[in-house]
Scaffold this active site. Structure first.
Site, PDB file in Angstrom:
ATOM      1  N   GLU A   1     -12.357  -1.399  28.361  1.00 54.09           N
ATOM      2  CA  GLU A   1     -13.429  -0.726  27.611  1.00 54.09           C
ATOM      3  C   GLU A   1     -14.399  -0.122  28.602  1.00 54.09           C
ATOM      4  O   GLU A   1     -15.023  -0.854  29.389  1.00 54.09           O
ATOM      5  CB  GLU A   1     -14.151  -1.702  26.663  1.00 54.09           C
ATOM      6  CG  GLU A   1     -13.301  -2.072  25.467  1.00 54.09           C
ATOM      7  CD  GLU A   1     -14.024  -2.909  24.426  1.00 54.09           C
ATOM      8  OE1 GLU A   1     -15.245  -2.726  24.241  1.00 54.09           O
ATOM      9  OE2 GLU A   1     -13.359  -3.760  23.804  1.00 54.09           O
TER      10      GLU A   1
ATOM     11  N   GLU B   1     -13.634 -10.139  24.540  1.00 58.58           N
ATOM     12  CA  GLU B   1     -15.041 -10.504  24.751  1.00 58.58           C
ATOM     13  C   GLU B   1     -15.297 -11.924  24.238  1.00 58.58           C
ATOM     14  O   GLU B   1     -16.208 -12.172  23.430  1.00 58.58           O
ATOM     15  CB  GLU B   1     -15.983  -9.477  24.115  1.00 58.58           C
ATOM     16  CG  GLU B   1     -15.825  -8.104  24.745  1.00 58.58           C
ATOM     17  CD  GLU B   1     -16.961  -7.119  24.473  1.00 58.58           C
ATOM     18  OE1 GLU B   1     -17.822  -7.396  23.636  1.00 58.58           O
ATOM     19  OE2 GLU B   1     -16.974  -6.061  25.147  1.00 58.58           O
TER      20      GLU B   1
HETATM   21  O1  AHR Z   1     -16.081  -0.543  21.616  1.00 61.97           O
HETATM   22  C1  AHR Z   1     -17.012  -1.127  20.772  1.00 61.97           C
HETATM   23  C2  AHR Z   1     -17.175  -2.614  21.023  1.00 61.97           C
HETATM   24  O2  AHR Z   1     -17.702  -2.824  22.284  1.00 61.97           O
HETATM   25  C3  AHR Z   1     -15.932  -3.436  21.019  1.00 61.97           C
HETATM   26  O3  AHR Z   1     -15.531  -3.806  19.748  1.00 61.97           O
HETATM   27  C4  AHR Z   1     -16.323  -4.648  21.809  1.00 61.97           C
HETATM   28  O4  AHR Z   1     -15.242  -5.232  22.491  1.00 61.97           O
HETATM   29  C5  AHR Z   1     -17.404  -4.124  22.733  1.00 61.97           C
HETATM   30  O5  AHR Z   1     -18.542  -4.907  22.694  1.00 61.97           O
END
Ligand code: AHR
Length: 494
Positions: free
Chosen positions: A297, A173
Site C-alpha cells: 500500500e 495491518e
Molecule cells: O487503502 C485504504 C486503507 O488504508 C486500507 O484498507 C488499509 O489497509 C490502510 O489503512
C-alpha cells in the site's frame, strides 16, 4: 548541466514486474462501479467487468492485483462470496462508509478479472476476524486440484480447474484495523495461521506475506523477522503520502500551493529512508535477501473530494500525483534487491487511482500515464546509474531537483525514467554511457502545471507526448527536461 552516468555492464538486480502492482479493495467505488458492473449493466462488460477499464489496465501490463483489502480483508468471509449470487449473504461494510455489500464480487469474479487482465493474483486472508480453518479452506478452495470438500465446492460452483494463487497475505495491518495486535502476538499467530496455508501444487508454491510495519515502526520489523522470518516469503510495508502529515486535515487533491507541492514530494521521498532502514533490519535476519519487502500500500491520501462520501476515499489526481508515482517507482527499482512487489492504493476511484469513472465515463489519471511510461522496466535488470542533483524547494520542504532509475529491458534497450521535481526550472542533462555507443534514442513525456488534472469534461488535458529533443553523439545523449514533468527515454545501443 547535470550528468547522468550509466554503466550498462553493471547490472544491479532484477526488476520484478510486480514492482508496478496494484491494489483493489471493497471500498467506495473501486470494485463496484469502477471495475465490476454486473452482467446486466448497460455499461459494456465481459462477465460483469467493465471493458473500458480492463482494456486500459491491459495497456499498462498490470502485473498483479491485490484483493479484497485492506481493512476489508479482515472482516471478509470468503464463503459469503461464492456460489449462486442470489444466495450470497449481504453484509455491512463497516470500515468503508457503512454501505451494503452484497458479495456479488467474490473469489470467482476476482479470478475472472485477473484472467481478463492477464495478471498475477494476490489474495489477502482474514486473520482479524476469521479462523485458521476459514483461511486454510479458502486456499484449499482456490488451489486444490483433486477431491476435497473445498475443491468439490469450487467445482460445483462452476470451476473445475484450480486457480493460480501467486501471493497470499496473512492478515492486513494487524497492528491496526486488522486486530490491533502487538508484534509478538501477531508473530505467533502468523506462525500458526500460515502453517495451514498449504501449497497443493509444488510447481507453484504459495508466496506467503506476513503483515509488516506501519511506516517507521522498525520494532515491528525486528520482532517479525526474529520470531517468524523463517516462515514467510514476504513482509509487507504500508506508507502513504499525506501532504500535511495530519490525518485529520490532509489537504486538498487539487487546491494546493507551491509549498504544498514540495512538502508532498518531501514526504514521498521519505520512502527512501523507510526502504533502507527496514531492509537493514531484514538483512540482520536474512542475509541472502530471501524474504521480500512488499510495499503493498503506497500513494497519496488527501481529503476526499467535496460532496463525496468520506468513507469512499475518492480523490482527484494531478501532476503532483504523477511526480509522487515517479519518485516511488524509481525508489522501488533502486531497492529491487529487497523490494519484490509494490501495490499502489488503489486501482479505480479510490486514493491515488490510475482510473476514475463516472457512470459509463472513464478517464485516465496522470498517475496512469506514469505507469505507462514506466512499464518499460518490467522484468528488466536495474543498471548502475548516478545522476547529479541539487537541492530545491521551500523552507522546511527541500527536495532533490531530479529523480531517476535506469534498466536494461527485456528488449535489449536501455530505459531511463526521470522526474523533474521543480515547478519552474528546466534542466539540461547529459547522459553518459560507460564504454557503450548510442545508436538512437527516443522518448515520451508527461508534463504540465502542478494542479493539472483530467476531468470528465476534459479527459485528455494531461497525457503523454512524444519527446523528440534528444541529441546523441558517441556514448552521450543531451536533452533538457522541462519543469514538473516525467520523462521516459529508450536508448538503442550501437
Ligand atoms: O487503502 C485504504 C486503507 O488504508 C486500507 O484498507 C488499509 O489497509 C490502510 O489503512
Amino acid at each position: 548541466m547535470y550528468k547522468l552516468y550509466i554503466n550498462p555492464q553493471n547490472k544491479k538486480g532484477h526488476l520484478n514486474r510486480e514492482l508496478q502492482g496494484h491494489f483493489s479493495e471493497h471500498l467506495g467505488r473501486c470494485i463496484y462501479e469502477g471495475i465490476y458492473v454486473g452482467e446486466n449493466s448497460s455499461i459494456p462488460n465481459e462477465n460483469g467487468m467493465r471493458k473500458d477499464v480492463v482494456e486500459a489496465l491491459k495497456k499498462l501490463q498490470i502485473p498483479v492485483l491485490r484483493w479484497p483489502g485492506g481493512c476489508f480483508a479482515d472482516e471478509y468471509h470468503w464463503m459469503d462470496g461464492v456460489g449462486p449470487k442470489e444466495n450470497r449473504k449481504k453484509m455491512i461494510n463497516t470500515h468503508w462508509g457503512g454501505v451494503m455489500e452484497d458479495n456479488s464480487f467474490g473469489t470467482e469474479e476476482y479470478m475472472e478479472l485477473c484472467r481478463q487482465l492477464g495478471c498475477k493474483t494476490y489474495v489477502n486472508g482474514n486473520m482479524g476476524s476469521g479462523t485458521v480453518r476459514e483461511m486454510s479452506e479458502w486456499v484449499e478452495y482456490m488451489t486444490l486440484e483433486g477431491t476435497s470438500p473445498m475443491a468439490d465446492m469450487r467445482k460445483n460452483n462452476g470451476h473445475e480447474a484450480p486457480y493460480r494463487l501467486d501471493y497470499f497475505g496473512v492478515g492486513n495491518e494487524s497492528w491496526g484495523c486488522g486486530g490491533n495486535m502487538l508484534p509478538e502476538y501477531y508473530a505467533n499467530e502468523y506462525r500458526r495461521y500460515q502453517t495451514y496455508v498449504r501449497t497443493y501444487d509444488w510447481e507453484k508454491p504459495v508466496y506467503k506475506i506476513a503483515c509488516g510495519p506501519n511506516a517507521e515502526d522498525y520494532e515491528w520489523t525486528e520482532v517479525l523477522m526474529k520470531l517468524a522470518g523463517g516462515h514467510m516469503s514476504g513482509l509487507s510495508l504500508h506508507y502513504y503520502t499525506v501532504p500535511t502529515g495530519d490525518w485529520n486535515k490532509k489537504g486538498s487533491a487539487t487546491e494546493f500551493d507551491k509549498k504544498d507541492w514540495y512538502q508532498t514530494l518531501k514526504k514521498t521521498l521519505y520512502m527512501e529512508e523507510l526502504l533502507s532502514r527496514h531492509s537493514a533490519i531484514m538483512d540482520k535476519y536474512d542475509k541472502e535477501k530471501r524474504v521480500g519487502l512488499i510495499v503493498d500500500e503506497w500513494g497519496t491520501w488527501y481529503d476526499c473530494e467535496p460532496g463525496t462520501n468520506p468513507g469512499f476515499l475518492y480523490q482527484q489526481n494531478t501532476m503532483r500525483d504523477a511526480l509522487v508515482a515517479a519518485i516511488n517507482l524509481n525508489l522501488f527499482n533502486k531497492h529491487c534487491d529487497r523490494v519484490h512487489m509494490a501495490n499502489i492504493a488503489q486501482l479505480v476511484n479510490v486514493l491515488q487511482a490510475v482510473i476514475l469513472t463516472e457512470g459509463e465515463q472513464m478517464l485516465l489519471t496522470p498517475t496512469y500515464h506514469v505507469f505507462d511510461l514506466y512499464k518499460c522496466h518490467q522484468d528488466g535488470e536495474l543498471l548502475d546509474s548516478f545522476l547529479e542533483t541539487k537541492e530545491i524547494g521551500e523552507e522546511d520542504a527541500k527536495v532533490p531537483n531530479l529523480t531517476e532509475s535506469v534498466s536494461l529491458g527485456t528488449d535489449g534497450k536501455i530505459h531511463i525514467t526521470l522526474g523533474n521535481l521543480s515547478l519552474d526550472e528546466s534542466y539540461e542533462i547529459e547522459g553518459i554511457l560507460a564504454e557503450t555507443g548510442i545508436k538512437s534514442a527516443k522518448g515520451r513525456i508527461l508534463s504540465g502545471q502542478m494542479q493539472d488534472h483530467n476531468t470528465f469534461e476534459n479527459p485528455h488535458k494531461v497525457q503523454t507526448h512524444i519527446f523528440e529533443q534528444i541529441e546523441c553523439r558517441d556514448n552521450r545523449l543531451n536533452f533538457a527536461i522541462p519543469p514538473c514533468s516525467v520523462l521516459e527515454l529508450e536508448i538503442e545501443m550501437a
